[in-house]
Design a protein around this motif. Structure first.
Motif, short mmCIF file in Angstrom:
data_model
loop_
_atom_site.label_atom_id
_atom_site.label_comp_id
_atom_site.label_asym_id
_atom_site.label_seq_id
_atom_site.Cartn_x
_atom_site.Cartn_y
_atom_site.Cartn_z
N TRP A 27 0.80 -1.22 0.00
CA TRP A 27 0.00 0.00 0.00
C TRP A 27 0.84 1.28 0.00
N GLU A 29 1.35 1.79 -3.59
CA GLU A 29 0.08 2.03 -4.26
C GLU A 29 -0.56 3.36 -3.88
N LEU A 76 -9.27 7.83 7.44
CA LEU A 76 -10.16 6.92 8.16
C LEU A 76 -10.26 7.41 9.60
N ALA A 133 -25.90 -7.09 0.17
CA ALA A 133 -24.67 -7.42 -0.55
C ALA A 133 -23.92 -8.57 0.11
N PRO A 175 -15.02 -4.24 4.94
CA PRO A 175 -13.56 -4.24 4.88
C PRO A 175 -12.97 -3.12 5.71
N ILE A 176 -12.77 -3.34 7.00
CA ILE A 176 -12.30 -2.25 7.85
C ILE A 176 -10.97 -2.58 8.50
N GLY A 177 -10.25 -3.55 7.94
CA GLY A 177 -8.86 -3.77 8.32
C GLY A 177 -8.61 -4.00 9.79
N VAL A 214 -19.03 7.35 11.20
CA VAL A 214 -18.56 6.10 10.62
C VAL A 214 -19.72 5.34 10.00
N MET A 215 -19.54 4.86 8.79
CA MET A 215 -20.50 3.97 8.13
C MET A 215 -21.89 4.60 8.01
N LYS A 271 -12.52 7.86 -6.94
CA LYS A 271 -13.75 7.48 -6.24
C LYS A 271 -14.03 8.43 -5.07
N LEU A 306 -19.69 -9.84 -3.50
CA LEU A 306 -19.69 -8.58 -4.25
C LEU A 306 -18.34 -7.89 -4.11
N THR A 365 -18.65 -1.59 -5.37
CA THR A 365 -17.71 -0.49 -5.46
C THR A 365 -16.39 -0.99 -6.00
N ILE A 366 -15.59 -0.05 -6.44
CA ILE A 366 -14.27 -0.40 -6.90
C ILE A 366 -13.32 -0.02 -5.78
N THR A 367 -13.05 -0.96 -4.89
CA THR A 367 -12.18 -0.67 -3.75
C THR A 367 -11.07 -1.70 -3.70
N TYR A 368 -9.91 -1.29 -3.27
CA TYR A 368 -8.85 -2.27 -3.08
C TYR A 368 -8.06 -1.94 -1.84
N THR A 369 -8.66 -1.22 -0.93
CA THR A 369 -7.95 -0.90 0.30
C THR A 369 -8.97 -0.79 1.43
N ASP A 370 -8.51 -0.78 2.65
CA ASP A 370 -9.43 -0.71 3.78
C ASP A 370 -10.29 0.54 3.69
N ASN A 371 -11.51 0.40 4.14
CA ASN A 371 -12.43 1.51 4.01
C ASN A 371 -13.43 1.38 5.14
N ASP A 372 -13.52 2.38 5.99
CA ASP A 372 -14.51 2.24 7.06
C ASP A 372 -15.85 2.85 6.65
#
Lengths: 449, 374
Positions: A37, A40, A107, A185, A245-247, A338-339, A373, B208, B365-372
């Motif tokens: 990352w 990236e 974040l 989803a 996906p919140i790592g 958040v969210m 995005k 998804l 979505t088009i995501t490839y990293t953490d996202n809260d």
């Protein structure tokens, strides 16, 4: 108040927190680098989106890896408590610098980590169970002022409470948005999946999530409810990590919430680890009290008071802006929101000039897909990008370029509409803390806080 | 108060755990079941569409062999007719730019235009030239064949002379065969995989997230409409995009001229039909993106109109603009370009709905990293 400030308590909870938190950050850093990352997110992109007022904070090219190395090593030093004070300062500086490089990757939990690091710079987290304490008998102390631990607890409570307050709005409570969009989803996950096809599940999750956020901090603080509350922290965060996906965030919170447990619990951890590592007894549970040297005490207390006053007020700054917060995002970040939104956008920029030159921009020539995005739904980033384009085309033969955007943004299931009027020249607008009057009015209402 | 919350939380987590013990007593809501949707799309549309295309392609292949064996006015005419039919059928599969189609990047080798005349000339002069690198995309596929059978001379006599009396005649014939052989091989791989292992992969990767079937499919479809229908067929030739300068020579099937509108109509219809889940052979509507969106309850909160209806309404407006064009889009750009731009503008509105409203409603979505999520 004076009595409270003079109250002392065991140093064990803070020491354990320091060790686990440092370790967690060190792992996070390694994970971040290992996933590629750094390359990236901070080296490959041509342009970045700094925060207003922090434009000097930029990625350092290949040296960004060194920055991450410094961050990871200082986290490790904090964990073991070796040269703690210097390590904590370096950790706060390096971690915060990383987070300020590009708002694309903003974040809330990174912000939370930055704040914890900030507090740790001032706290005597190395008074016990640390390399420093082992080497320096004068530093060693078994008791520290109680407010040192309570400060961290208050911050955790604030994070949850503000996240809960942010959910007190009509989209979240009355429409079950955005969960009613997100849950279906996940309808193919084992066991729970079929539940997500039903809107009742989205409502249940929304309400429970809101009540949970509002109450869990206080339930953690209360001795009798603590076991329940901690179990709910674990389940809640593991459930969200399963769905979204919140790592590392769930694990950071699970570890941080341990700070609410009593000293005996933490001492037990210290004893176990110490005997496993064969550490000498007097280093791990020393007697004596920790005293802030000289003027440090009133200074640190003053800083903490200012810090918390700021933290209490800052999330409410959105009240100073007209129009809908979710739409303009003015005052959205750094406020534990958040969210809350399913927001998607599409932007197509056109650059023209008085001589008749005209270019429709392919965003991917300038931005990564993630940057595109994020930019497409956030007005301040749209403006920053418009200025990037203005400067780029000015350097490539356009005279005083004008920048227009055809934007289309959908928020929480509402049909999309322009975020910016297509005939507005963004090249002429400038960033400030004032309301961006060029944002197309939302013309709908999301009631609540 | 605190006891109340503790009780509430306990009830919640007991609720969760009891839910975990008896797996879903209620029937799975079929409309939201992505495996059902994926299976329907693959079996009812994707595979039959490839079959239909294969039939037309094989016919073109046969006619090309007749032509290369004996180039004359009759074999040329037959080859051209078969080429046009196959090109139209191609429009019904080009949108499947996911799975095997994406893996083999079949579009890059079948339909990148405007074709590169200098590249074609260089290629037939050197039979060992590499046809697999990006630089070679515009020297093969339908657009290259277009040039080779329609663009080599001012009239048929002149074109035929290039295949009979000209010094390079044999090389040109060999290049026609080379292109078609290459297309046949790629098409064989793509259809073979759809009928083989990939079908199972496609219908079982029901998530998804990135790499799951629905996400790949929707991403591929939105891209197709935006870049290959809107931009490729209208935005770029009309100059509605980029610097505003019309480029009539960038229309699809530039040398054949008269089929360009037909190709665009076919592509647009295939797209609309796919969205509505229409069977490739019978035309019967079935499970697809429309039914999935409806099952999700995607609608405009201000007026309650279904999102799928709004999208279809916009498709209809775009189709109306497209149908009103004359059959030769090259001429349209030259003499009636505003109509081309109007078509582009209506398609642009559809792009926004597909790219923003539809993906947002589907949570793709088009995501490839953490996202809260904020």
């Amino acid at each position: 108040m004076r009595a409270y400030l003079q109250k002392y308590t065991s140093a064990a909870p803070l020491a354990v927190f320091r060790a686990l938190f440092g370790l967690m950050l060190a792992i996070s850093t390694v994970r971040f680098v290992a996933l590629g990352w750094v390359q990236e997110l901070y080296i490959s992109p041509r342009f970045f989106f700094p925060f207003y007022g922090f434009e000097f904070v930029k990625p350092l090219g290949e040296w960004t890896y060194l920055l991450f190395a410094i961050c990871g090593i200082s986290a490790l030093l904090v964990a073991i408590g070796w040269h703690y004070r210097v390590a904590a300062v370096v950790l706060f500086m390096s971690f915060t610098y990383i987070e300020l490089m590009d708002k694309t990757t903003y974040l809330n939990h990174y912000y939370f980590v930055s704040l914890l690091c900030f507090l740790l710079m001032f706290l005597p987290a190395h008074a016990a169970f640390s390399v420093d304490a082992r080497r320096n008998a004068r530093l060693r102390a078994g008791q520290i002022p109680a407010w040192c631990i309570d400060a961290l607890r208050v911050l955790v409570c604030m994070l949850y409470a503000y996240a809960g307050i942010a959910k007190l709005n009509s989209d979240w409570l009355l429409e079950a948005l955005p969960l009613r969009i997100w849950l279906p989803a996940k309808n193919d996950v084992p066991i729970l999946g079929p539940l997500f096809n039903h809107v009742e599940t989205a409502y249940a999750f929304s309400w429970i999530g809101c009540i949970y956020d509002l109450s869990v901090g206080f339930l953690l603080w209360n001795r009798r409810t603590r076991p329940f509350a901690y179990a709910s922290v674990v389940v809640f965060h593991l459930l969200t990590s399963l769905l979204f996906p919140i790592g590392m965030f769930p694990y950071v919170m699970i570890v941080t919430a341990l700070i609410f447990f009593p000293a005996a619990f933490h001492q037990k951890i210290i004893d176990r680890v110490s005997s496993a590592l064969k550490l000498r007894r007097e280093h791990i549970s020393p007697g004596g009290r920790y005293y802030f040297p000289g003027l440090a005490l009133p200074m640190v207390q003053g800083i903490f008071v200012l810090f918390f006053v700021f933290q209490i007020i800052f999330p409410f700054r959105y009240l100073l802006y007209s129009d809908e917060l979710f739409w303009t995002e003015e005052g959205y970040r750094f406020s534990w929101r958040v969210m809350l939104m399913e927001k998607a956008g599409y932007t197509q920029f056109t650059v023209t000039d008085a001589t008749g030159k005209r270019q429709v921009v392919n965003n991917n020539d300038f931005l990564t897909r993630l940057q595109e995005k994020m930019m497409s739904t956030q007005p301040d980033m749209i403006l920053q990008y418009a200025h990037i384009l203005r400067d780029h085309y000015a350097a490539h033969g356009f005279t005083a370029p004008q920048v227009y955007v055809d934007s289309y943004v959908a928020l929480n299931g509402r049909t999309g509409k322009p975020l910016v009027a297509p005939d507005l020249d963004l090249a002429k607008e400038s960033e400030s803390f004032r309301h961006k009057s060029w944002i197309t009015p939302f013309k709908d209402e999301i009631k609540g806080l | 108060m605190k006891k109340y919350f503790a009780l509430l939380l306990t009830v919640f987590f007991l609720g969760c755990s009891s839910g975990s013990e008896k797996p879903g007593p209620q029937p799975v809501d079929e409309g939201q079941d992505r495996s059902v949707m994926l299976k329907s799309l693959a079996e009812r549309i994707i595979v039959p569409s490839y079959d239909q295309f294969k039939t037309k392609f094989d016919d073109m292949n046969a006619k090309s062999k007749a032509f290369t064996a004996k180039p004359d006015a009759q074999t040329l005419a037959a080859f051209r007719a078969a080429w046009a039919d196959a090109y139209i059928a191609w429009q019904h599969v080009e949108l499947f730019d996911f799975g095997p189609g994406e893996k083999h990047t079949i579009r890059n080798f079948f339909n990148i235009y405007p074709t590169n005349v200098a590249g074609i000339t260089a290629n037939y002069s050197d039979p060992a030239s590499n046809l697999e690198v990006p630089a070679s995309y515009a020297t093969q596929g339908f657009p290259a064949l277009d040039y080779l059978i329609n663009g080599l001379g001012a009239d048929d006599t002149a074109i035929l002379a290039q295949y009979t009396s000209d010094r390079d005649a044999a090389r040109r014939l060999a290049y026609v065969t080379r292109i078609i052989t290459r297309m046949e091989s790629l098409l064989g791989k793509v259809t073979g995989e759809w009928k083989g292992d990939y079908m199972n992969t496609f219908t079982t990767k029901t998530g998804l997230d990135i790499g799951s079937s629905t996400s790949l499919m929707v991403n591929g479809l939105v891209l197709h409409y935006e870049r290959y229908i809107r931009s490729g067929k209208f935005g770029i030739p009309s100059g509605a995009m980029a610097n505003g300068i019309p480029s009539p020579d960038k229309v699809e099937a530039f040398y054949a001229k008269n089929i360009s509108k037909n190709l665009a109509q076919s592509a647009h219809k295939a797209y609309v039909d796919f969205f509505n889940g229409k069977h490739a052979v019978t035309g019967e509507a079935g499970t697809g993106l429309k039914t999935y969106l409806d099952a999700l309850g995607a609608k405009d909160s201000s007026n309650g109109k279904l999102l799928s209806e709004s999208i279809n309404a916009q498709f209809t407006v775009a189709t109306g603009k497209l149908d009103a064009l004359k059959s030769n889009l090259y001429d349209e750009v030259k003499t009636n370009n505003q109509a081309m731009k109007d078509t582009y503008n209506e398609m642009q509105k559809a792009v926004r709905m597909l790219k923003v409203d539809m993906t947002s409603a589907m949570s793709i979505t088009i995501t490839y990293t953490d996202n809260d999520g904020d």
